[in-house]
Design a protein around this motif. Structure first.
Motif, PDB file in Angstrom:
ATOM      1  N   LYS A 118       0.919  -1.217  -0.019  1.00  0.00           N
ATOM      2  CA  LYS A 118      -0.127   0.020   0.105  1.00  0.00           C
ATOM      3  C   LYS A 118       0.886   1.259  -0.012  1.00  0.00           C
ATOM      4  O   LYS A 118       1.754   1.414   0.808  1.00  0.00           O
ATOM      5  CB  LYS A 118      -0.990   0.240   1.312  1.00  0.00           C
ATOM      6  CG  LYS A 118      -1.798   1.092   1.380  1.00  0.00           C
ATOM      7  CD  LYS A 118      -2.527   1.110   2.581  1.00  0.00           C
ATOM      8  CE  LYS A 118      -3.506   2.304   2.903  1.00  0.00           C
ATOM      9  NZ  LYS A 118      -3.974   2.258   4.173  1.00  0.00           N
ATOM     10  N   LEU A 119       0.564   2.130  -1.074  1.00  0.00           N
ATOM     11  CA  LEU A 119       1.128   3.339  -0.968  1.00  0.00           C
ATOM     12  C   LEU A 119       0.759   4.170   0.050  1.00  0.00           C
ATOM     13  O   LEU A 119      -0.380   4.507   0.257  1.00  0.00           O
ATOM     14  CB  LEU A 119       1.163   4.046  -2.368  1.00  0.00           C
ATOM     15  CG  LEU A 119       1.760   5.550  -2.569  1.00  0.00           C
ATOM     16  CD1 LEU A 119       3.027   5.238  -2.226  1.00  0.00           C
ATOM     17  CD2 LEU A 119       1.311   5.949  -3.876  1.00  0.00           C
ATOM     18  N   VAL A 120       1.540   4.788   1.251  1.00  0.00           N
ATOM     19  CA  VAL A 120       1.254   5.361   2.356  1.00  0.00           C
ATOM     20  C   VAL A 120       1.277   7.015   2.223  1.00  0.00           C
ATOM     21  O   VAL A 120       0.532   7.715   2.446  1.00  0.00           O
ATOM     22  CB  VAL A 120       1.938   4.915   3.642  1.00  0.00           C
ATOM     23  CG1 VAL A 120       1.623   5.753   4.711  1.00  0.00           C
ATOM     24  CG2 VAL A 120       1.587   3.506   3.765  1.00  0.00           C
ATOM     25  N   GLN A 121       2.480   7.452   1.207  1.00  0.00           N
ATOM     26  CA  GLN A 121       2.911   8.612   1.299  1.00  0.00           C
ATOM     27  C   GLN A 121       3.616   8.950   0.029  1.00  0.00           C
ATOM     28  O   GLN A 121       4.458   8.023  -0.376  1.00  0.00           O
ATOM     29  CB  GLN A 121       3.561   9.352   2.611  1.00  0.00           C
ATOM     30  CG  GLN A 121       3.924  10.696   2.533  1.00  0.00           C
ATOM     31  CD  GLN A 121       4.396  10.913   3.794  1.00  0.00           C
ATOM     32  OE1 GLN A 121       5.226  10.254   4.579  1.00  0.00           O
ATOM     33  NE2 GLN A 121       4.528  12.294   4.129  1.00  0.00           N
ATOM     34  N   THR A 122       3.694  10.175  -0.700  1.00  0.00           N
ATOM     35  CA  THR A 122       4.439  10.542  -1.464  1.00  0.00           C
ATOM     36  C   THR A 122       5.175  11.859  -1.351  1.00  0.00           C
ATOM     37  O   THR A 122       4.384  12.644  -0.882  1.00  0.00           O
ATOM     38  CB  THR A 122       3.818  10.617  -2.900  1.00  0.00           C
ATOM     39  OG1 THR A 122       3.098   9.540  -3.239  1.00  0.00           O
ATOM     40  CG2 THR A 122       4.782  11.086  -4.210  1.00  0.00           C
ATOM     41  N   ILE A 123       6.463  11.900  -1.184  1.00  0.00           N
ATOM     42  CA  ILE A 123       7.309  13.139  -0.880  1.00  0.00           C
ATOM     43  C   ILE A 123       7.975  13.610  -2.102  1.00  0.00           C
ATOM     44  O   ILE A 123       8.506  12.868  -2.965  1.00  0.00           O
ATOM     45  CB  ILE A 123       8.163  12.571   0.148  1.00  0.00           C
ATOM     46  CG1 ILE A 123       7.643  12.089   1.194  1.00  0.00           C
ATOM     47  CG2 ILE A 123       8.934  13.898   0.638  1.00  0.00           C
ATOM     48  CD1 ILE A 123       8.568  11.332   2.418  1.00  0.00           C
ATOM     49  N   SER A 124       7.913  14.997  -2.172  1.00  0.00           N
ATOM     50  CA  SER A 124       8.654  15.654  -3.186  1.00  0.00           C
ATOM     51  C   SER A 124       9.308  16.814  -2.516  1.00  0.00           C
ATOM     52  O   SER A 124       8.852  17.446  -1.574  1.00  0.00           O
ATOM     53  CB  SER A 124       7.632  15.932  -4.433  1.00  0.00           C
ATOM     54  OG  SER A 124       6.857  16.650  -4.242  1.00  0.00           O
ATOM     55  N   ALA A 125      10.073  17.335  -3.392  1.00  0.00           N
ATOM     56  CA  ALA A 125      10.912  18.439  -2.935  1.00  0.00           C
ATOM     57  C   ALA A 125      10.677  19.721  -3.657  1.00  0.00           C
ATOM     58  O   ALA A 125      10.838  19.645  -4.967  1.00  0.00           O
ATOM     59  CB  ALA A 125      12.589  18.131  -2.957  1.00  0.00           C
ATOM     60  N   MET A 126      10.542  20.745  -3.358  1.00  0.00           N
ATOM     61  CA  MET A 126      10.182  22.171  -3.866  1.00  0.00           C
ATOM     62  C   MET A 126      11.118  23.068  -3.285  1.00  0.00           C
ATOM     63  O   MET A 126      11.421  23.329  -2.114  1.00  0.00           O
ATOM     64  CB  MET A 126       8.978  22.661  -3.777  1.00  0.00           C
ATOM     65  CG  MET A 126       7.833  21.702  -4.396  1.00  0.00           C
ATOM     66  SD  MET A 126       7.874  21.565  -6.178  1.00  0.00           S
ATOM     67  CE  MET A 126       6.905  22.815  -6.395  1.00  0.00           C
ATOM     68  N   LYS A 127      11.909  23.854  -4.083  1.00  0.00           N
ATOM     69  CA  LYS A 127      12.631  25.287  -3.797  1.00  0.00           C
ATOM     70  C   LYS A 127      11.995  26.545  -4.418  1.00  0.00           C
ATOM     71  O   LYS A 127      12.102  26.541  -5.569  1.00  0.00           O
ATOM     72  CB  LYS A 127      14.053  25.107  -3.761  1.00  0.00           C
ATOM     73  CG  LYS A 127      14.702  26.006  -3.523  1.00  0.00           C
ATOM     74  CD  LYS A 127      16.158  25.869  -3.843  1.00  0.00           C
ATOM     75  CE  LYS A 127      17.104  27.086  -3.347  1.00  0.00           C
ATOM     76  NZ  LYS A 127      18.703  26.744  -3.690  1.00  0.00           N
ATOM     77  N   ASN A 128      11.525  27.359  -3.722  1.00  0.00           N
ATOM     78  CA  ASN A 128      10.894  28.621  -4.237  1.00  0.00           C
ATOM     79  C   ASN A 128       9.773  28.181  -5.305  1.00  0.00           C
ATOM     80  O   ASN A 128       9.779  28.998  -6.375  1.00  0.00           O
ATOM     81  CB  ASN A 128      12.004  29.545  -4.866  1.00  0.00           C
ATOM     82  CG  ASN A 128      13.048  30.056  -3.839  1.00  0.00           C
ATOM     83  OD1 ASN A 128      12.686  30.032  -2.824  1.00  0.00           O
ATOM     84  ND2 ASN A 128      14.400  30.147  -4.209  1.00  0.00           N
ATOM     85  N   GLY A 129       9.060  27.296  -5.161  1.00  0.00           N
ATOM     86  CA  GLY A 129       8.091  26.871  -6.039  1.00  0.00           C
ATOM     87  C   GLY A 129       8.462  26.073  -7.107  1.00  0.00           C
ATOM     88  O   GLY A 129       7.783  25.855  -8.008  1.00  0.00           O
ATOM     89  N   THR A 130       9.633  25.771  -7.319  1.00  0.00           N
ATOM     90  CA  THR A 130      10.085  24.910  -8.258  1.00  0.00           C
ATOM     91  C   THR A 130      10.626  23.584  -7.788  1.00  0.00           C
ATOM     92  O   THR A 130      11.023  23.467  -6.966  1.00  0.00           O
ATOM     93  CB  THR A 130      11.744  25.767  -9.007  1.00  0.00           C
ATOM     94  OG1 THR A 130      11.185  26.968  -9.283  1.00  0.00           O
ATOM     95  CG2 THR A 130      12.055  24.847 -10.112  1.00  0.00           C
ATOM     96  N   LYS A 131      10.382  22.613  -8.514  1.00  0.00           N
ATOM     97  CA  LYS A 131      10.613  21.085  -8.330  1.00  0.00           C
ATOM     98  C   LYS A 131      12.173  21.052  -8.203  1.00  0.00           C
ATOM     99  O   LYS A 131      12.705  21.412  -9.163  1.00  0.00           O
ATOM    100  CB  LYS A 131       9.983  20.228  -9.369  1.00  0.00           C
ATOM    101  CG  LYS A 131       9.982  18.907  -9.228  1.00  0.00           C
ATOM    102  CD  LYS A 131       9.611  17.949 -10.291  1.00  0.00           C
ATOM    103  CE  LYS A 131       9.818  18.390 -11.468  1.00  0.00           C
ATOM    104  NZ  LYS A 131       9.582  17.638 -12.700  1.00  0.00           N
ATOM    105  N   GLU A 132      12.668  20.395  -7.195  1.00  0.00           N
ATOM    106  CA  GLU A 132      14.177  20.026  -7.252  1.00  0.00           C
ATOM    107  C   GLU A 132      14.134  18.556  -7.602  1.00  0.00           C
ATOM    108  O   GLU A 132      13.411  17.624  -6.901  1.00  0.00           O
ATOM    109  CB  GLU A 132      14.484  20.228  -5.654  1.00  0.00           C
ATOM    110  CG  GLU A 132      14.526  21.801  -5.705  1.00  0.00           C
ATOM    111  CD  GLU A 132      15.855  22.336  -6.361  1.00  0.00           C
ATOM    112  OE1 GLU A 132      16.896  21.773  -6.467  1.00  0.00           O
ATOM    113  OE2 GLU A 132      15.752  23.356  -6.781  1.00  0.00           O
ATOM    114  N   LEU A 133      15.135  18.049  -8.322  1.00  0.00           N
ATOM    115  CA  LEU A 133      15.430  16.833  -8.592  1.00  0.00           C
ATOM    116  C   LEU A 133      16.253  16.092  -7.271  1.00  0.00           C
ATOM    117  O   LEU A 133      17.206  16.629  -6.921  1.00  0.00           O
ATOM    118  CB  LEU A 133      16.338  16.656  -9.874  1.00  0.00           C
ATOM    119  CG  LEU A 133      15.643  17.036 -10.929  1.00  0.00           C
ATOM    120  CD1 LEU A 133      16.690  17.052 -12.241  1.00  0.00           C
ATOM    121  CD2 LEU A 133      14.387  16.195 -11.206  1.00  0.00           C
ATOM    122  N   VAL A 134      15.784  15.153  -6.740  1.00  0.00           N
ATOM    123  CA  VAL A 134      16.341  14.380  -5.635  1.00  0.00           C
ATOM    124  C   VAL A 134      16.668  13.002  -5.994  1.00  0.00           C
ATOM    125  O   VAL A 134      15.918  12.364  -6.569  1.00  0.00           O
ATOM    126  CB  VAL A 134      15.380  14.227  -4.514  1.00  0.00           C
ATOM    127  CG1 VAL A 134      16.138  13.697  -3.279  1.00  0.00           C
ATOM    128  CG2 VAL A 134      15.004  15.765  -4.133  1.00  0.00           C
TER     129      VAL A 134
END
Length: 155
Positions: A118-134
């Motif tokens: 089961k997918l519990v959560q999805t996390i992503s990174a943003m900096k100043n409203g721009t998506k950051e590649l992690v």
């Protein structure tokens, strides 16, 4: 020069020996091996796209295979690690999975002992409203948080 030759010969010999005793081939259903997460006597061997095999480390046998709830064309599973947190009485702690490819998110999954995930959560990174590649997400079990390792650009 001779000591360097002996050193590299030893590394090649040991590396070759380790390959011979490893009980599982890397490629699985046409997909390359990627991350691995270990909990107790179990190792989840991940494949590009989100497939996995569950290896019993005490016997060296694959006990089942399956597909992550987050599986997809971008789910490279570059890195996978168990947290220390369990939910709803689950056998395995939550698993953090690095998507790697754009949009490079971190998926948090509950791995079911019966193979239902089961997918519990999805996390992503943003900096100043721009998506950051992690490129790699890891879990700090001591501090009970996740950390993303970012790609450094424009140095």
């Amino acid at each position: 020069m001779r000591s360097a030759f002996l050193f590299f010969s030893l590394v090649i010999f040991i590396g070759g020996y380790a390959q011979l005793i490893y009980p599982v081939v890397g490629t699985y259903k046409g997909k390359g091996a990627q991350g691995m997460a270990i909990y107790g006597d179990s190792a989840l061997l991940m494949s590009d796209g989100g497939g996995y095999r569950l290896l019993d480390l005490s016997s060296g046998r694959i006990v089942r295979d399956g597909v992550l709830a987050s599986a997809g064309k971008n789910t490279h599973v570059n890195c996978a690690c168990f947290s220390s947190e369990k939910v709803n009485g689950s056998f395995y702690p939550l698993l953090y999975i690095t998507e790697f490819r754009d949009p490079s998110r971190c998926f948090v999954e509950q791995i079911g002992e019966d193979g239902r995930n089961k997918l519990v959560q999805t996390i992503s990174a943003m900096k100043n409203g721009t998506k950051e590649l992690v490129r790699v997400w890891v879990v700090d079990n001591a501090k009970k948080n996740s950390t993303g390792l970012f790609e450094i650009r424009n140095i």
